[in-house]
Design an enzyme around this catalytic site. Structure first.
Site, PDB file in Angstrom:
ATOM      1  N   GLU A   1     -26.736 106.496  63.159  1.00  0.00           N
ATOM      2  CA  GLU A   1     -25.826 106.608  62.001  1.00  0.00           C
ATOM      3  C   GLU A   1     -25.615 106.965  60.954  1.00  0.00           C
ATOM      4  OE1 GLU A   1     -25.402 104.662  64.246  1.00  0.00           O
ATOM      5  OE2 GLU A   1     -24.565 102.574  63.906  1.00  0.00           O
TER       6      GLU A   1
ATOM      7  N   CYS B   1     -27.017  99.935  69.179  1.00  0.00           N
ATOM      8  CA  CYS B   1     -27.244  98.306  69.374  1.00  0.00           C
ATOM      9  C   CYS B   1     -26.640  98.129  70.012  1.00  0.00           C
ATOM     10  CB  CYS B   1     -26.651  98.802  67.650  1.00  0.00           C
ATOM     11  SG  CYS B   1     -27.244  97.024  66.952  1.00  0.00           S
ATOM     12  N   TYR B   2     -25.296  97.025  69.057  1.00  0.00           N
ATOM     13  CA  TYR B   2     -24.812  96.404  70.361  1.00  0.00           C
ATOM     14  C   TYR B   2     -24.379  97.112  71.955  1.00  0.00           C
ATOM     15  CZ  TYR B   2     -20.974  93.385  72.914  1.00  0.00           C
ATOM     16  OH  TYR B   2     -19.889  92.106  73.677  1.00  0.00           O
TER      17      TYR B   2
ATOM     18  N   SER C   1       0.832 110.360  43.274  1.00  0.00           N
ATOM     19  CA  SER C   1       0.552 110.034  42.392  1.00  0.00           C
ATOM     20  C   SER C   1      -0.739 110.510  40.763  1.00  0.00           C
ATOM     21  CB  SER C   1      -0.155 109.389  42.657  1.00  0.00           C
ATOM     22  OG  SER C   1      -1.833 109.623  43.456  1.00  0.00           O
ATOM     23  N   GLY C   2      -1.001 111.816  41.130  1.00  0.00           N
ATOM     24  CA  GLY C   2      -1.800 112.815  40.636  1.00  0.00           C
ATOM     25  C   GLY C   2      -3.424 112.707  41.242  1.00  0.00           C
TER      26      GLY C   2
ATOM     27  N   HIS D   1     -29.840 102.569  64.586  1.00  0.00           N
ATOM     28  CA  HIS D   1     -28.427 102.954  64.549  1.00  0.00           C
ATOM     29  C   HIS D   1     -28.661 104.912  63.698  1.00  0.00           C
ATOM     30  CE1 HIS D   1     -25.648  99.455  64.020  1.00  0.00           C
ATOM     31  NE2 HIS D   1     -26.614  99.466  64.234  1.00  0.00           N
TER      32      HIS D   1
ATOM     33  N   LYS E   1     -11.694 111.113  53.592  1.00  0.00           N
ATOM     34  CA  LYS E   1     -11.683 111.430  52.560  1.00  0.00           C
ATOM     35  C   LYS E   1     -12.512 112.673  52.415  1.00  0.00           C
ATOM     36  CE  LYS E   1      -9.886 110.136  47.725  1.00  0.00           C
ATOM     37  NZ  LYS E   1      -9.072 109.385  47.772  1.00  0.00           N
TER      38      LYS E   1
ATOM     39  N   GLY F   1     -22.140  96.243  67.253  1.00  0.00           N
ATOM     40  CA  GLY F   1     -21.469  95.013  66.503  1.00  0.00           C
ATOM     41  C   GLY F   1     -21.401  94.159  66.149  1.00  0.00           C
TER      42      GLY F   1
ATOM     43  N   ASP G   1      -5.643 112.526  47.560  1.00  0.00           N
ATOM     44  CA  ASP G   1      -4.652 113.286  48.526  1.00  0.00           C
ATOM     45  C   ASP G   1      -2.932 113.478  48.367  1.00  0.00           C
ATOM     46  OD1 ASP G   1      -7.212 111.597  48.889  1.00  0.00           O
ATOM     47  OD2 ASP G   1      -5.999 109.377  49.315  1.00  0.00           O
ATOM     48  N   SER G   2      -2.686 112.657  47.693  1.00  0.00           N
ATOM     49  CA  SER G   2      -1.099 113.116  47.016  1.00  0.00           C
ATOM     50  C   SER G   2      -0.698 114.381  46.657  1.00  0.00           C
ATOM     51  CB  SER G   2      -0.403 112.468  45.953  1.00  0.00           C
ATOM     52  OG  SER G   2      -0.550 112.310  45.114  1.00  0.00           O
ATOM     53  N   SER G   3      -2.549 114.926  45.761  1.00  0.00           N
ATOM     54  CA  SER G   3      -2.277 116.282  45.089  1.00  0.00           C
ATOM     55  C   SER G   3      -1.859 117.537  46.585  1.00  0.00           C
ATOM     56  CB  SER G   3      -3.203 116.572  43.927  1.00  0.00           C
ATOM     57  OG  SER G   3      -2.866 115.315  42.844  1.00  0.00           O
TER      58      SER G   3
END
Ligand code: XMP
Length: 535
Positions: free
Chosen positions: A187, A98-99, A239-240, A185, A391, A71, A243-245
């Protein structure tokens, strides 16, 4: 849409308690989400929680371990974020990053001070003691540091397990209690072996099972949707995008024809895309799509509009009108399905769990779908099966559900589409010009097999003209910009170093094949300071 019109259930939080998971307390680092993704790459579920989540709430999730993120604060800042002290009594392993490590030292009786030498960027970490956390790693680790404070005194029970030239206390452990802290870090990709460190923590120290797989997710999401929806009807605005597909595929599997997919053709899609999308769904997958022809209405609304934000507002408002009319016509529906993703939920809600009730607080409706401000009588409950997914996980779900590659690897495409890539006023003719140029750009990047290497590539039609000469004739015509960027998440981006030959081919083809264009330029600006889109 206000929270009175939609209802989110906190039920998923309970579901997640059924599988091994890691809770990540978010202290505001830009890398917090990355920690969650790394844990999930190990097939262990992880969830980001606001730093102030109480120990009682954390334990309700039954995590097998906790990670405290980094942070921007110093533990000695006034009002610096702290975690509930009872977290240390939960009896589960905790890793501070870290923090998070500094807070660990601070809250458990050590000392943190402003460092004599600040350390940013790469640093060689010497492992003092491998123990469980560094098990299997090299004696020196190239690590990524970003800190101004350092731990100067260890809390009781801790020992130093790693140091760097500038930071004598760069990694600490109290193996007995399972508490570990790393100043760097693990990650980020710059830390070599960072994922191994996270693996050691998650799998060996916390002993998490690797049960978070996308196949299992699909199975569970389908049965959750079936249980929630029952015999009622669900509306989905396609939407094409991926995600929506993907959502359409999942919901169709779950509730079949109780799902109604609607595609509103605003007229701002790329060449052939609306037709291709509907055909793919209908012919290949037998998912019926209500195709709403609305091109003229949208164009009418954009007459004389040149300001980018005004364009977005007008398109958004018109979308709501069409959506309203069509959902009334096709309805009634009980549920509205949305492809909301985990980052949307975290970002828009900030502290997304009410510390008092433990419930998820109402989250802003995904603006892309523009369903804000629907009238009272159009009330939907939300179905958002992806609201825990990143995603890249949706893409895996898409693969698991057999969503065609053309949709799965599709670049992100903005809701207002080509309307914000035709700079200045949007007209039918200018849309056609851009569509043709954009088609060539896409054809060529695919032919050169570089489509997947770039985050986005598209054309932009400038509102200016320039002089040219074609076959002894002076021309005064349009200019097209090629915009191609590489990016991890769209938040920052670099311009793509495309081969000159490719740029040359695109340029020649556009000028030769697209009437009214006599000049092509390449955008060589990164984000920041520019944005990916031009409007
Ligand atoms: P910028 O241009 O802000 O874009 O660097 C970042 C990402 O967001 C997309 N974008 C939009 N997506 N509606 C959307 O759904 C919009 O109004 C919009 N504006 C930008 C852009 O394509 C990029 O992926």
């Amino acid at each position: 849409m206000s929270s009175t019109q939609t209802a989110r259930t906190p039920e998923k939080l309970k579901d997640n308690a059924l599988q091994d998971s890691i809770a990540i307390l978010d202290f505001g680092s830009q890398y917090s989400q990355l920690i969650a993704r790394r844990v999930r790459e190990l097939n262990t579920y992880s969830e980001l929680l606001p730093f102030h989540t109480s120990a009682t709430e954390v334990s309700r999730l039954k995590p097998k371990g906790v990670i405290l993120s980094g942070g921007p604060n110093s533990v000695y800042d006034v009002g610096a974020p702290e975690c509930d002290l009872a977290i240390w009594k939960l009896g589960i392993p905790i890793l501070g990053v870290c923090y998070g490590m500094q807070l660990m030292a601070h809250q458990l009786g050590g000392m943190v001070e402003s460092a004599a030498i600040r350390e940013y960027g790469r640093a060689q970490l010497t492992v003092v003691h491998h123990g469980q956390l560094f098990n299997g790693l090299e004696p020196t680790i190239e690590s990524w540091m970003s800190h101004g404070d350092s731990v100067t005194e260890l809390p009781p029970g801790f020992s130093i397990i790693g140091r760097t030239m500038a930071t004598p206390v760069a990694a600490i452990a109290d193996e007995e209690r399972g508490f570990y802290g790393v100043q760097f870090h693990p990650e980020v990709v710059h830390t070599v072996g960072g994922l191994d460190i996270i693996r050691n923590f998650v799998l060996n120290i916390c002993k998490c099972s690797q049960s978070w797989t996308m196949d299992k997710f699909i199975e569970e999401a389908i049965s959750n949707v079936q249980a929630r929806v029952g015999t009622r009807r669900v509306l989905l605005a396609l939407s094409g995008g991926v995600d929506s597909s993907t959502l359409a595929f999942l919901l169709h599997k779950a509730v079949g024809d109780q799902l109604t997919c609607m595609f509103i053709d605003q007229g701002f899609m790329r060449k052939n895309e609306p037709e291709w999308l509907v055909e793919t769904f209908e012919r290949d997958f037998r998912i019926h799509v209500h195709f709403v022809k609305a091109r003229d209405r949208f164009l009418e609304k954009l007459k004389g509009v040149t300001d980018p934000e005004e364009k977005r507002k007008k398109i958004g408002a018109e979308f709501i009108r069409v959506f309203e009319e069509e959902s009334r016509r096709l309805g009634p529906f009980d549920f509205l399905a949305q492809g909301t993703l985990y980052p949307d939920v975290i970002e828009s809600a900030g502290t997304n769990i009410d510390p008092k009730t433990g419930e998820r607080v109402a989250v802003k409706i995904k603006s892309h779908h523009n369903v804000g401000g629907l009238p009272e009588d159009l009330q939907f409950k939300l179905v958002e099966p992806f609201d825990k997914l990143f995603k890249d996980e949706v893409r895996k779900v898409a693969a698991g559900l057999g969503v065609p590659e053309g949709i799965r690897v599709r670049h992100p495409f903005p809701g207002p589409g080509l309307a914000i890539r035709v700079l200045g006023e949007v007209t039918k003719e200018r849309l056609k010009t851009l569509r043709e140029a954009d088609w060539i750009i896409r054809e060529e990047i695919k032919a050169h097999k570089l489509y997947r290497q770039v985050w986005q590539i598209f054309g932009v039609l400038l509102p200016t003209k320039s002089v040219g000469v074609m076959g002894d004739q002076r021309t005064y015509q349009n200019q097209v910009v090629i915009r191609a960027v590489t990016s991890e998440d769209g938040m920052t981006a670099d311009w793509a170093r495309l081969p000159y030959d490719l740029l040359d081919t695109i340029s020649r083809r556009i000028v030769n094949e697209v009437p009214g264009v006599n000049r092509v330029v390449y955008d060589i600006t990164s984000k920041p300071p520019a944005t990916i889109e031009w409007e």
